[in-house]
Design an enzyme around this catalytic site. Structure first.
Site, PDB file in Angstrom:
ATOM      1  CG  ASP A 134     -42.380 -56.782 -46.158  1.00  0.00           C
ATOM      2  OD1 ASP A 134     -42.523 -57.625 -47.060  1.00  0.00           O
ATOM      3  OD2 ASP A 134     -43.347 -56.257 -45.569  1.00  0.00           O
ATOM      4  CD  GLU A 135     -43.342 -62.013 -48.969  1.00  0.00           C
ATOM      5  OE1 GLU A 135     -43.190 -63.253 -48.917  1.00  0.00           O
ATOM      6  OE2 GLU A 135     -44.127 -61.460 -49.751  1.00  0.00           O
ATOM      7  CE1 TYR A 159     -40.424 -62.429 -54.398  1.00  0.00           C
ATOM      8  CE2 TYR A 159     -41.615 -62.353 -52.313  1.00  0.00           C
ATOM      9  CZ  TYR A 159     -41.026 -61.705 -53.378  1.00  0.00           C
ATOM     10  OH  TYR A 159     -41.027 -60.331 -53.433  1.00  0.00           O
ATOM     11  CE  LYS A 163     -36.693 -59.233 -54.650  1.00  0.00           C
ATOM     12  NZ  LYS A 163     -36.308 -58.460 -55.872  1.00  0.00           N
TER      13      LYS A 163
END
Length: 359
Positions: A134-135, A159, A163
């Site tokens: 969800d980030e 990060y 993703k």
């Protein structure tokens, strides 16, 4: 029929393999480079299971991945392989670009070549399932609606940016080349076998060692917590019933502040293993400087996967956390070997040093 898992020796991947072998007879091939967060001991209970095969390989090694695909002929590839800790990405982002972006790209290339060589009926049944986070959606204000599958991407850390890049590549390989892909974006996972750099196992380990329990900033950052076995069930539901090319958000429906998580962990430890001095573990809580660019809130709208595929988490945060605490208390040797680094020595003896070119 065989499922090929990448990154299967990590936290979520190993729990997925154990869950799937316990609930089906389908063979699983685990491809993992065994970097610091990949612990082959997570799967010691199935290492002699004839349905389970381990291959040490970097997913960015396209030639070797092509050989593995041709040898095992999987009907699905599930990509768990990722560098996943925000703090590490801030200190050393290159490893995240290598694994999450370059690695996913080369894995897609290898998988596309394999898929194109399948018979038409096998092409139709094949799936590439990419496990994401969800980030990638960025951060929410306190009263903002939860992240849905239509929320624009706005990653804020190296990060999450890496993703997000991998998610875009997966989408592009479906729309450009027709590769039958699926993507899941999950909220914060917790449960057994999680590397102790993440909040819950970190707090458990440090509490039992009598060390300070660090809480970033004011501790009011909000996360949606998903018990890892619920996540494993969701992945299998998406694999079985998901519509090709679609994205499914997977959440635990458990928004909690970081501080409330730490306090609840202290309460559970107080009940399960009282401190020698009789005081609460909560006295060890220490506030530290906030993480750079720290996202304030994540929340997942998981109505799509419930509405279309019938999945809903089975664990509440309280029941899942109680199971997690119990597992860590009952497995002190695992915790000791991970925190001391001894598991890496075993890996090197068993499989040799990390392959050339690994980061």
């Amino acid at each position: 029929m065989t499922i090929l898992i990448t990154g299967g020796s990590g936290f979520i991947g190993s729990n997925y393999i154990l869950h799937t072998l316990a609930t089906s007879d389908e063979p699983i091939v685990n491809v993992d480079l065994l970097t610091y967060a990949g612990n082959i001991e997570n799967l010691a209970s199935v290492q002699d299971d004839p349905r389970y095969t381990f291959v040490r390989c970097d997913i960015s090694d396209a030639a070797k991945m092509g050989q593995i695909l041709d040898e095992f002929r999987p009907r699905a590839v599930l990509n768990f392989a990722a560098e996943s800790h925000v703090d590490r990405s801030i200190l050393g982002p290159e490893a995240f670009v290598h694994t999450n972006v370059v690695g996913t790209f080369r894995l897609l290339q290898s998988t596309l070549s394999y898929w194109r060589g399948l018979l038409a009926e096998d092409q139709t049944g094949f799936r590439f399932l990419h496990i994401s986070t969800d980030e990638v959606y960025g951060t929410l204000e306190h009263n903002d609606p939860a992240f849905s599958e239509q929320t624009p991407y706005a990653p804020n850390s190296p990060y999450s940016a890496s993703k997000a890049s991998s998610d875009h590549l997966v989408r592009a390989y479906h729309h450009t080349y027709g590769l039958p892909t699926l993507t899941t974006n999950c909220s914060n996972n917790y449960g057994p076998r999680q590397f102790p750099e993440k909040l819950i196992p970190l707090v458990l380990h440090r509490a039992l060692c009598g060390e300070p329990l660090p809480v970033y900033g004011d501790g009011q950052q909000i996360r949606d917590w998903l018990y890892v076995e619920d996540h494993c069930r969701a992945i299998n539901v998406v694999l079985a019933k998901g519509i090709v090319g679609q994205v499914y958000n997977v959440g635990g429906l458990n928004e909690q502040t970081n501080l409330s998580v730490v306090k609840l962990l202290c309460c559970l430890l107080d009940e399960a293993r009282l401190r020698a001095d009789g005081k609460s573990y909560a006295e060890q809580i220490t506030f530290v400087g906030d993480r750079p660019g720290h996202d304030r809130r994540y929340a997942i709208d998981a109505r799509k996967i419930e509405r279309e595929l019938g999945w809903r988490p089975q664990e509440t945060f309280e029941t899942g956390l109680a199971k997690t605490v119990r597992w860590y208390l009952e497995n002190p040797k695992w915790v000791e070997r991970v925190t001391s680094g001894a598991y890496r020595e075993w890996t090197d003896r068993q499989y040799g040093e990390q392959p050339t070119g690994a980061i």
